[in-house]
Design a protein around this motif. Structure first.
Motif, short mmCIF file in Angstrom:
data_model
loop_
_atom_site.label_atom_id
_atom_site.label_comp_id
_atom_site.label_asym_id
_atom_site.label_seq_id
_atom_site.Cartn_x
_atom_site.Cartn_y
_atom_site.Cartn_z
N GLU B 226 0.81 -1.15 0.01
CA GLU B 226 -0.05 -0.10 -0.04
C GLU B 226 0.96 1.21 0.00
N GLY B 227 2.20 1.22 0.54
CA GLY B 227 2.99 2.31 0.68
C GLY B 227 3.58 2.66 -0.74
N GLY B 228 3.45 1.76 -1.52
CA GLY B 228 4.07 1.83 -3.00
C GLY B 228 3.46 2.58 -3.84
N ASP B 229 4.23 2.87 -4.99
CA ASP B 229 3.36 3.42 -6.10
C ASP B 229 2.12 2.81 -6.69
N ALA B 230 1.44 3.76 -7.52
CA ALA B 230 0.57 3.09 -8.17
C ALA B 230 0.77 2.02 -9.42
N ARG B 231 0.14 0.92 -9.71
CA ARG B 231 0.15 0.19 -10.64
C ARG B 231 0.35 0.83 -12.02
N GLN B 232 1.18 0.61 -12.83
CA GLN B 232 1.17 1.26 -14.15
C GLN B 232 0.20 0.66 -14.95
N PRO B 233 -0.70 1.58 -15.97
CA PRO B 233 -1.57 1.08 -16.88
C PRO B 233 -0.92 0.01 -17.77
N GLU B 234 -1.59 -1.14 -18.11
CA GLU B 234 -0.94 -1.93 -19.00
C GLU B 234 -1.74 -2.04 -20.40
N THR B 235 -3.07 -2.49 -20.14
CA THR B 235 -3.81 -2.63 -21.35
C THR B 235 -4.26 -1.16 -22.20
N GLU B 236 -4.56 -1.43 -23.37
CA GLU B 236 -4.64 -0.11 -24.18
C GLU B 236 -5.81 0.53 -23.32
N GLU B 237 -6.69 0.02 -22.80
CA GLU B 237 -7.69 0.69 -22.40
C GLU B 237 -7.43 1.49 -20.96
N GLU B 238 -6.71 0.85 -20.39
CA GLU B 238 -6.00 1.31 -19.17
C GLU B 238 -5.15 2.57 -19.31
N VAL B 239 -4.22 2.35 -20.44
CA VAL B 239 -3.58 3.47 -20.84
C VAL B 239 -4.39 4.73 -21.23
N ALA B 240 -5.62 4.40 -21.77
CA ALA B 240 -6.31 5.45 -22.52
C ALA B 240 -7.04 6.21 -21.09
N GLY B 241 -7.41 5.28 -20.28
CA GLY B 241 -7.85 5.83 -19.15
C GLY B 241 -7.06 6.54 -18.38
N HIS B 242 -5.69 6.17 -18.26
CA HIS B 242 -4.94 7.11 -17.39
C HIS B 242 -4.83 8.37 -18.21
N GLY B 243 -4.85 8.47 -19.57
CA GLY B 243 -4.63 9.74 -20.35
C GLY B 243 -5.88 10.70 -20.16
N ALA B 244 -7.16 10.07 -20.05
CA ALA B 244 -8.32 10.70 -20.08
C ALA B 244 -8.30 11.28 -18.35
N PHE B 245 -7.97 10.45 -17.43
CA PHE B 245 -7.86 10.75 -15.97
C PHE B 245 -7.07 12.20 -16.09
N VAL B 246 -5.90 12.01 -16.55
CA VAL B 246 -4.99 13.33 -16.60
C VAL B 246 -5.68 14.59 -17.33
N PRO B 315 -16.94 5.67 -24.39
CA PRO B 315 -15.71 5.04 -24.23
C PRO B 315 -14.77 5.59 -23.30
N THR B 316 -14.70 7.04 -23.24
CA THR B 316 -13.61 7.68 -22.46
C THR B 316 -14.11 7.33 -20.89
N LEU B 317 -15.40 7.43 -20.47
CA LEU B 317 -15.86 7.34 -19.51
C LEU B 317 -15.50 5.82 -18.61
N ARG B 318 -15.58 4.77 -19.63
CA ARG B 318 -15.25 3.41 -19.40
C ARG B 318 -13.79 3.40 -19.14
N SER B 319 -13.03 3.85 -20.04
CA SER B 319 -11.89 3.71 -19.79
C SER B 319 -11.26 4.42 -18.37
N ILE B 320 -11.80 5.56 -17.97
CA ILE B 320 -11.31 6.08 -16.72
C ILE B 320 -11.88 4.90 -15.66
N ALA B 321 -12.94 4.36 -15.84
CA ALA B 321 -13.31 3.48 -14.96
C ALA B 321 -12.65 2.43 -14.80
N VAL B 322 -12.14 1.97 -15.81
CA VAL B 322 -11.15 0.77 -16.05
C VAL B 322 -10.05 0.89 -15.46
#
Lengths: 123, 328
Positions: B226-246, B315-322
């Protein structure tokens, strides 16, 4: 003709299948337990997005109301409303309707069939 | 996972008294057990006193002349009106005092300190390093090792809240401007529900949290991760979600350690995917409810500081959720 396995879940195929033979899960889908489905719908909080008759606090407005879903001809306005397609849709909506806002749900196939049975009972 | 998804339904059942997830009548540790015993003693004592009063009142109404004289005699008035209450209340005071000291002594045994800050309407949780500085921050969920007392420092960022996990101990208020402490001890593995127990605004009812009591080994592994950093996005959707989050500016309020998101207004989301619930016990945690919360927070919890991000396409909303669900 033998279709690539990867296409087996595609919506277009589900639609085509609807014409001459039922989708894969249909035989099972008809045997879903609506009461188990209701429990799953309540515990997943589907009501965060949908208004669902008979589920406490299910008054979401993000997605369409599920009242009378069993009477509708189409799911999401595009897919035929049969038990197999409905079960596939609640489990992985984006694979059937790519533009949907509804994410894939953490449901097993058996749970999805129960949920579909519950939704079909909403008349 | 089934257990996890069953929680909110379990909450409803708990309120109906069927599941012991939030019950002072089913203590999961000796602290709560001592408070439960006091409750039982008081209930029995109050019942006896109540019966005595009713019987005497009945006799007083239906009295014979001789009995009336006996009941009204100065000796009886002093015995039942002054001596009995004095004895009962003194005994209760002594019991309560001894119990309070025993509970307070638990604090000295606590090796771990967790700072919980009540905010309208969620719980900021910081696990403290031995030197008292925050080791890491999380929200709306506390984990504690079975068999080891944990000390909680309780503060409030706005109004008075109250911290209460009925299965693990008594409740104590979070008061702006001061730090209260309470020590909880879980002696049975399990998932317990805590609830704000002091009305704190319109969404007070939706200000809950989960307390997970785990084996010391599981807890140690969780603490390290728990004290560590966040897991890096891996799948295409997770990467897109991270981008949309930012792009949506979520990082202005939320922190995801290891990324540019470093906001401190809202809950830390570094490991949000590993929590049982979102929005302070309001919804079970999965991509579906995360999407609902992101796009419609104001309908789900009106007045919360989280705005409804209703301008996102599907799709953007979904990617953020994923993406959020992947932050385990």
């Amino acid at each position: 003709m033998r279709l690539p396995t990867a296409f087996a879940l595609l919506p277009a195929l589900a639609l085509l299948w609807g014409c001459d033979k039922p989708p894969v899960a249909r035989a099972d889908a008809g045997r879903g337990d609506a009461e188990d489905g209701r429990t799953t719908v309540a515990s997943l909080a589907c009501g965060a997005c949908h208004s669902i008759p008979g589920i406490r606090a299910a008054d979401g407005t993000v997605g369409p109301s599920l009242a009378g879903l069993g009477n509708r001809n189409f799911i999401a306005g595009t897919l035929p409303n049969d038990p197999g397609t409905l079960a596939a849709f609640v489990r992985n909506a984006p694979s059937l309707v790519p533009g949907t806002a509804m994410p894939a749900m953490p449901l097993s196939e058996a749970q999805a069939i129960d949920v579909a049975a519950f939704l079909a009972s909403l008349r | 996972m089934t257990r996890v998804r069953g929680l909110p339904a379990g909450l409803a059942l708990a309120l109906a008294g069927c599941t012991p997830i939030q019950s002072a009548l089913d203590p999961a540790g000796s602290n709560a057990g001592m408070v439960f015993d006091l409750g039982v003693a008081m209930t029995i004592g109050a019942t006896l006193v109540c019966v005595l009063v009713v019987v005497l009142a009945w006799r007083a109404v239906r009295r014979s002349r001789a009995e009336g004289a006996w009941l009204a005699s100065p000796r009886m008035v002093i015995a039942l009106g002054a001596v009995l209450p004095a004895v009962v209340l003194t005994a209760l005071l002594a019991y309560g005092f001894v119990l309070d000291r025993q509970l307070a002594a638990e604090e000295d045994r606590a090796a771990l300190t967790v700072r919980v800050t009540g905010e309208q309407w969620w719980w900021r949780v910081a696990y403290l390093a031995p030197d008292g500085s925050p080791a890491f921050e999380t929200a709306n969920e506390i984990r504690l090792p079975v068999g080891q007392p944990v000390r909680f420092e309780l503060e409030s960022a706005d109004v008075i809240h109250s911290f209460w996990v009925p299965a693990l101990g008594g409740k104590i208020d979070l008061i702006p401007g001061r730090t209260n402490t309470v020590t909880l001890l879980a002696e049975r593995e399990g998932i317990y529900r805590g609830q704000c127990a002091e009305f704190c605004g319109t969404q007070h009812a939706l200000m809950a949290f989960m307390a997970r009591a785990e084996t010391p080994e599981d807890f140690g592994a969780w603490f390290a991760a728990e004290g560590g950093d966040a897991r890096q996005p891996e799948t295409e959707e997770e990467v897109a979600g991270h981008g949309a989050f930012v792009a949506a500016g979520c990082g202005a309020c939320h922190a995801v350690r290891g990324t540019a998101a470093a906001g401190t207004i809202g809950p830390d989301l570094t490991h949000v995917g590993s929590r049982l619930t979102i929005a302070a016990g309001t919804l079970p945690n999965h991509a579906g409810t995360l999407a609902a919360w992101v796009t419609d927070a104001q309908a789900i919890k009106p007045g919360a500081r989280m705005p409804s991000f209703d301008e996102l396409d599907g799709p953007t909303l979904r990617s953020i959720a994923v993406y959020l669900a992947s932050l385990r």
